[in-house]
Structure formats: C-alpha cells, structure tokens
Design a protein around this motif. Structure first.
Motif, PDB file in Angstrom:
ATOM      1  N   THR A  80      41.994  71.439  30.889  1.00 51.58           N
ATOM      2  CA  THR A  80      42.760  72.026  31.987  1.00 51.58           C
ATOM      3  C   THR A  80      42.177  71.640  33.330  1.00 51.58           C
ATOM      4  OG1 THR A  80      43.328  73.941  30.618  1.00 51.58           O
ATOM      5  CG2 THR A  80      43.590  74.180  32.989  1.00 51.58           C
ATOM      6  N   GLU A  81      43.032  71.242  34.257  1.00 55.74           N
ATOM      7  CA  GLU A  81      42.601  71.023  35.639  1.00 55.74           C
ATOM      8  C   GLU A  81      42.582  72.371  36.345  1.00 55.74           C
ATOM      9  OE1 GLU A  81      43.355  67.505  38.499  1.00 55.74           O
ATOM     10  OE2 GLU A  81      45.072  68.825  38.693  1.00 55.74           O
ATOM     11  N   ARG A  82      41.467  72.673  37.013  1.00 57.02           N
ATOM     12  CA  ARG A  82      41.271  74.012  37.558  1.00 57.02           C
ATOM     13  C   ARG A  82      41.145  73.985  39.085  1.00 57.02           C
ATOM     14  NH1 ARG A  82      40.308  77.409  33.350  1.00 57.02           N
ATOM     15  NH2 ARG A  82      39.845  76.389  31.371  1.00 57.02           N
ATOM     16  N   PRO A  83      41.886  74.855  39.776  1.00 59.44           N
ATOM     17  CA  PRO A  83      41.754  74.962  41.234  1.00 59.44           C
ATOM     18  C   PRO A  83      40.392  75.537  41.616  1.00 59.44           C
ATOM     19  CG  PRO A  83      43.780  76.003  40.440  1.00 59.44           C
ATOM     20  CD  PRO A  83      42.927  75.742  39.247  1.00 59.44           C
ATOM     21  N   VAL A  84      39.841  75.046  42.708  1.00 64.08           N
ATOM     22  CA  VAL A  84      38.570  75.542  43.248  1.00 64.08           C
ATOM     23  C   VAL A  84      38.840  76.193  44.598  1.00 64.08           C
ATOM     24  CG1 VAL A  84      36.253  74.936  44.061  1.00 64.08           C
ATOM     25  CG2 VAL A  84      37.232  73.762  42.073  1.00 64.08           C
ATOM     26  N   TYR A  85      38.396  77.440  44.739  1.00 64.10           N
ATOM     27  CA  TYR A  85      38.610  78.221  45.964  1.00 64.10           C
ATOM     28  C   TYR A  85      37.296  78.376  46.721  1.00 64.10           C
ATOM     29  CZ  TYR A  85      42.885  79.376  43.493  1.00 64.10           C
ATOM     30  OH  TYR A  85      44.069  79.297  42.815  1.00 64.10           O
ATOM     31  N   LEU A  86      37.429  78.624  48.026  1.00 65.72           N
ATOM     32  CA  LEU A  86      36.243  78.844  48.849  1.00 65.72           C
ATOM     33  C   LEU A  86      36.233  80.278  49.349  1.00 65.72           C
ATOM     34  CD1 LEU A  86      33.745  77.552  50.199  1.00 65.72           C
ATOM     35  CD2 LEU A  86      35.179  77.138  52.202  1.00 65.72           C
ATOM     36  N   ASP A  87      35.179  80.996  49.017  1.00 63.39           N
ATOM     37  CA  ASP A  87      34.963  82.366  49.491  1.00 63.39           C
ATOM     38  C   ASP A  87      34.177  82.284  50.788  1.00 63.39           C
ATOM     39  OD1 ASP A  87      34.252  84.966  49.973  1.00 63.39           O
ATOM     40  OD2 ASP A  87      33.593  85.400  47.929  1.00 63.39           O
ATOM     41  N   GLY A 141      29.195  80.552  57.532  1.00 61.50           N
ATOM     42  CA  GLY A 141      27.949  80.597  56.782  1.00 61.50           C
ATOM     43  C   GLY A 141      28.116  81.492  55.579  1.00 61.50           C
ATOM     44  N   ASP A 142      27.232  81.361  54.608  1.00 59.53           N
ATOM     45  CA  ASP A 142      27.262  82.192  53.417  1.00 59.53           C
ATOM     46  C   ASP A 142      28.585  82.039  52.674  1.00 59.53           C
ATOM     47  OD1 ASP A 142      26.176  83.908  51.568  1.00 59.53           O
ATOM     48  OD2 ASP A 142      26.890  85.711  52.572  1.00 59.53           O
ATOM     49  N   CYS A 143      29.000  80.785  52.450  1.00 62.10           N
ATOM     50  CA  CYS A 143      30.213  80.496  51.690  1.00 62.10           C
ATOM     51  C   CYS A 143      29.828  80.105  50.264  1.00 62.10           C
ATOM     52  CB  CYS A 143      30.986  79.337  52.323  1.00 62.10           C
ATOM     53  SG  CYS A 143      31.562  79.681  53.985  1.00 62.10           S
ATOM     54  N   ALA A 144      30.790  80.164  49.347  1.00 64.15           N
ATOM     55  CA  ALA A 144      30.561  79.745  47.971  1.00 64.15           C
ATOM     56  C   ALA A 144      31.890  79.387  47.333  1.00 64.15           C
ATOM     57  CB  ALA A 144      29.863  80.833  47.175  1.00 64.15           C
ATOM     58  N   MET A 145      31.873  78.444  46.391  1.00 64.60           N
ATOM     59  CA  MET A 145      33.075  78.013  45.687  1.00 64.60           C
ATOM     60  C   MET A 145      33.179  78.730  44.350  1.00 64.60           C
ATOM     61  SD  MET A 145      33.237  73.917  46.496  1.00 64.60           S
ATOM     62  CE  MET A 145      31.491  73.604  46.242  1.00 64.60           C
ATOM     63  N   TYR A 146      34.424  78.975  43.924  1.00 68.33           N
ATOM     64  CA  TYR A 146      34.628  79.639  42.640  1.00 68.33           C
ATOM     65  C   TYR A 146      35.938  79.183  42.003  1.00 68.33           C
ATOM     66  CZ  TYR A 146      37.830  82.876  45.102  1.00 68.33           C
ATOM     67  OH  TYR A 146      38.857  83.424  45.841  1.00 68.33           O
ATOM     68  N   ILE A 147      36.066  79.456  40.704  1.00 70.23           N
ATOM     69  CA  ILE A 147      37.313  79.262  39.977  1.00 70.23           C
ATOM     70  C   ILE A 147      37.748  80.614  39.434  1.00 70.23           C
ATOM     71  CG2 ILE A 147      36.816  76.861  39.365  1.00 70.23           C
ATOM     72  CD1 ILE A 147      36.003  77.839  36.582  1.00 70.23           C
ATOM     73  N   LEU A 148      39.029  80.724  39.068  1.00 68.54           N
ATOM     74  CA  LEU A 148      39.556  81.950  38.499  1.00 68.54           C
ATOM     75  C   LEU A 148      39.637  81.811  36.985  1.00 68.54           C
ATOM     76  CD1 LEU A 148      42.461  82.682  41.001  1.00 68.54           C
ATOM     77  CD2 LEU A 148      40.202  83.764  40.928  1.00 68.54           C
ATOM     78  N   ASN A 149      39.163  82.829  36.285  1.00 69.30           N
ATOM     79  CA  ASN A 149      39.168  82.802  34.829  1.00 69.30           C
ATOM     80  C   ASN A 149      40.548  83.118  34.277  1.00 69.30           C
ATOM     81  OD1 ASN A 149      36.311  82.333  34.598  1.00 69.30           O
ATOM     82  ND2 ASN A 149      36.019  84.466  35.215  1.00 69.30           N
ATOM     83  N   GLU A 150      40.883  82.449  33.185  1.00 69.29           N
ATOM     84  CA  GLU A 150      42.157  82.723  32.529  1.00 69.29           C
ATOM     85  C   GLU A 150      42.145  84.154  31.986  1.00 69.29           C
ATOM     86  OE1 GLU A 150      43.650  79.474  29.961  1.00 69.29           O
ATOM     87  OE2 GLU A 150      41.792  78.447  30.528  1.00 69.29           O
ATOM     88  N   GLY A 151      43.308  84.758  31.962  1.00 74.02           N
ATOM     89  CA  GLY A 151      43.402  86.112  31.431  1.00 74.02           C
ATOM     90  C   GLY A 151      43.305  87.156  32.521  1.00 74.02           C
ATOM     91  N   ASP A 152      42.066  87.540  32.878  1.00 74.45           N
ATOM     92  CA  ASP A 152      41.899  88.631  33.838  1.00 74.45           C
ATOM     93  C   ASP A 152      41.849  88.161  35.293  1.00 74.45           C
ATOM     94  OD1 ASP A 152      39.422  87.435  33.932  1.00 74.45           O
ATOM     95  OD2 ASP A 152      38.288  89.220  33.347  1.00 74.45           O
ATOM     96  N   GLY A 153      41.770  86.860  35.529  1.00 73.09           N
ATOM     97  CA  GLY A 153      41.757  86.350  36.894  1.00 73.09           C
ATOM     98  C   GLY A 153      40.472  86.618  37.650  1.00 73.09           C
ATOM     99  N   SER A 154      39.416  86.981  36.944  1.00 72.01           N
ATOM    100  CA  SER A 154      38.132  87.234  37.607  1.00 72.01           C
ATOM    101  C   SER A 154      37.516  85.933  38.107  1.00 72.01           C
ATOM    102  CB  SER A 154      37.170  87.932  36.646  1.00 72.01           C
ATOM    103  OG  SER A 154      36.944  87.129  35.497  1.00 72.01           O
TER     104      SER A 154
END
Length: 244
Positions: A99-106, A113-126
C-alpha cells in the motif's frame, strides 16, 4: 485580504512561448516561511475553465495542462488528516507493504519548530510517527530537501528512507539544467516511475477541478496562439493556532 470562506479568482493569458513549471498550488503551513500560519484560510480545491476556441489542438498549439497523477491508488484518507494536518509526502509501496501511504506533517507548536511526520493506521486512524522532531527550516526549504530529509530524519530507518518522497520537492534553476543540459522552456516534464501523465487540452468550456495540495501539474508552452483561462481556488479554514 483572506477571510473565512475565501475564494481566489483570476483571468490568465499565456502568449506564444509562455509556460508554467511543475508545482502544486498549496503547501503545508510549515513550508511557507514565517507567514505560513498568518492567514485564516488556505487553498483546498483548484479549478479552471478554458476560454479558448473549440478548434484548439495540443499537438499543434501546445498549452496543455499536464497533471502528474499517482500510479497506484493510495490507502485511506489523503490530502489532510482529520485534525487538519496537511499531507507533505508519500511512503511508496513495497513487496512487504503493498500500500502507498500518505505522510502528514504535525506542526505541533505552529512556529516552524518541533515538527514531526506521521502516517495514519488502517482501522482506527491513529497516528504512527515516522520521524523524530525537527525544524522545517532549512531541511525542507532547499533544493535537494528530499535527500536531506532521508539522510537526517531517517538515518536509522533505511526502510522508510527508501520509500519516502515529498509530494513536490523544492527546486532551483540548476535542477532544470541538470535534467536536459539547457534551460527548461516548457516542453513538458516526464513522469516519475510512480506517476502517470494526464494532459488536458485547453479547449474552450472545459472545466478542471483538482486537489490543491496533492496534484503536481504544469502548463506546457503555447506555440502560435494565445491561451486564455479563468482559474481560482476554493479555500478552507486554516488549522487553529494553539496558544504557546
């Protein structure tokens, strides 16, 4: 002046030889410099209507809108997360994760400053954070930022570094020269290995709508005619800036 429910609109004339390089119409607030969080809205949907004659032919007249679409359909929500974090990149599919997964920036503190990248988990969207905290400037502001991101933020995660790429990395003029050993004149970029091309003929009355964040696009050089269009952007509310 931007305000709630803002809409931009413009009329555009491209004379013979005019073109517009590959770009996206909106970026994450953290990637727009010191003014990134200053406006109450941001671009959400891009649209345009062509105002040319019906006999326009791209092979003869040029001026096509070249769109760089994803070759593989991504997983789940794309563009922005439920809390408004905009997408900045992708994790490409692999044999172990098809699966190709979107990457978001928090943006967290909303102060570049104090940024971090994340992906969303399938199912619960965490969220699953895939990078350590970092400052976007200068890592994501310079030409070559994609390689810099991989080297500095995924130094101990080669599996992620190999998969990660930005939706549209920053460029410099040297990028054009390196591609074809001459200045770019709007003949049209090639698609990357994970993209497919869609060229839209600028025939009068054609309506085009696309996501302002996700779709890289360019306008190929016109040849012997003027190219006219009406274009604009529907805005959405900016993320709320948290008090420090």
């Amino acid at each position: 002046m931007y305000g709630k429910g803002s809409t931009e609109i413009s009329y555009t004339r491209f004379g013979p030889g005019a073109f517009l390089k590959r770009h996206v119409d909106e970026h994450h607030e953290e990637l727009k410099g010191v003014d990134g969080w200053s406006k109450p809205t941001r671009r959400s949907l891009s649209w345009l209507i062509y105002l040319n004659d019906q006999d326009w032919k791209g092979s003869r007249d040029g001026g096509q809108l070249r769109c760089f679409e994803r070759k593989q359909r991504p997983m789940g929500r794309i563009g922005s997360s439920a809390n408004g974090d905009l997408q900045i990149g992708w994790l490409g599919a692999t044999p172990l994760d098809s699966t190709e997964r979107p990457v978001y920036l928090d943006g967290k503190k909303h102060n570049h400053g104090d940024c971090a990248m994340y992906i969303l988990n399938e199912g619960d969207g965490s969220k699953t954070y895939i990078s350590k905290s970092f400052q976007t400037n200068p890592i994501m502001y310079v030409a070559g930022s994609e390689q810099l991101t991989k080297k500095l933020l995924f130094a101990d995660r080669k599996d992620l570094a190999d998969r990660f790429h930005l939706i549209e990395p920053p460029k410099s003029r040297i990028s054009d020269i390196l591609k074809r050993d001459k200045t770019y004149l709007g003949w049209g970029e090639d698609a990357a290995t994970d993209e497919v091309l869609e060229d839209v003929e600028p025939i009068g009355g054609t309506l085009v709508i696309f996501d302002s964040v996700l779709l890289p696009h360019e306008v190929l050089a016109t040849k012997n005619r003027e190219r006219w269009s009406c274009s604009g952007w529907f805005h959405e509310d900016q993320q709320q800036v948290l008090s420090s």
